[in-house]
Design an enzyme around this catalytic site. Sequence first.
Site, short mmCIF file in Angstrom:
data_model
loop_
_atom_site.label_atom_id
_atom_site.label_comp_id
_atom_site.label_asym_id
_atom_site.label_seq_id
_atom_site.Cartn_x
_atom_site.Cartn_y
_atom_site.Cartn_z
CB SER A 34 -4.14 -14.96 10.56
OG SER A 34 -4.29 -14.33 9.33
CG HIS A 87 -2.33 -9.13 4.24
ND1 HIS A 87 -3.33 -9.14 5.00
CD2 HIS A 87 -1.71 -9.98 5.17
CE1 HIS A 87 -3.54 -9.74 5.98
NE2 HIS A 87 -2.11 -10.24 6.15
#
Length: 280
Positions: A34, A87
């Site tokens: 991220s 994810h």
Amino acid sequence: MGSSDLLSRVDACVATIRQKAPGFAPKVGLILGSGLGAFADSLERAVVIPYSELPDFPRSSVVGHAGKLVLGFHQGLPVVTMQGRVHFYEGYEPWQVGFPARVLCRLGIKALVVTNAAGGINTNFQVGDLMAITDHLNLAGYNPLVGPNEDALGPRFPDMSHAYDPAFLETLRAAAKTEQVAIREGVYVSLSGPSYETPAEIRMLRTLGADAVGMSTVPEVIVAAHMGVKVAGISCITNLAAGLSKQKLSHTEVSETADRVKDVFSRLLTRFLSNLGKSL
Ligand code: HPA
């Protein structure tokens, strides 16, 4: 899905990549978490492949995860980077979460560098710290190796005693020292998310020995262990874990912190890669 299925899917992806980047043989694979994807923009003679052009390659719906494979040279070292990852909480199957790391390993890399944004559980940590991952706790509730084992990729029961390579860790420490970057060390715990933890969960995780918490990385590290590829891991402590500050947790804070440390992070990674390159 049968086990040979997995192998043929991985190999189809590898074949597509080789078609788009003929003759390119990456030595290092990098998974950029991220807000940390900017590093890939510095690669020379880059070939960029959107995940959408790779068969079976899962795509992320998360803001801050670009969804591109970038192949190129970093100070002469051939590397393949993932700008963005998927994810489990996005709804993918365990094998799919591990799939991109499989493809990188199958491309022939000798080292996998995993990075992520994480919440600081260790009360000595501050927002913006970088942490070398020494080990992990898999509390995500799944394992990417579940399913028939493909013996051509690795053993049914892979050893995880040195999931984060001790020599790479030493190289990371040395790189941090040279660059005068303060680096923490600790255990990363992976949960499934997507909700952040409660303060009670954070107290529990601290008791269990975790220093930082996130929702990624562990599946990729398990896949690399399965395929015999050594790993180095770096967490960016983007926020204090739940209950440790008055502030509410938000993805905005995570992204802002990652963006703020990206220069220091790049400097550490650059030094680390140039030292690592000499040892591969
Ligand atoms: N918890 C879980 N995942 C995270 C966090 C957190 O506090 N920060 C960044 N990713």
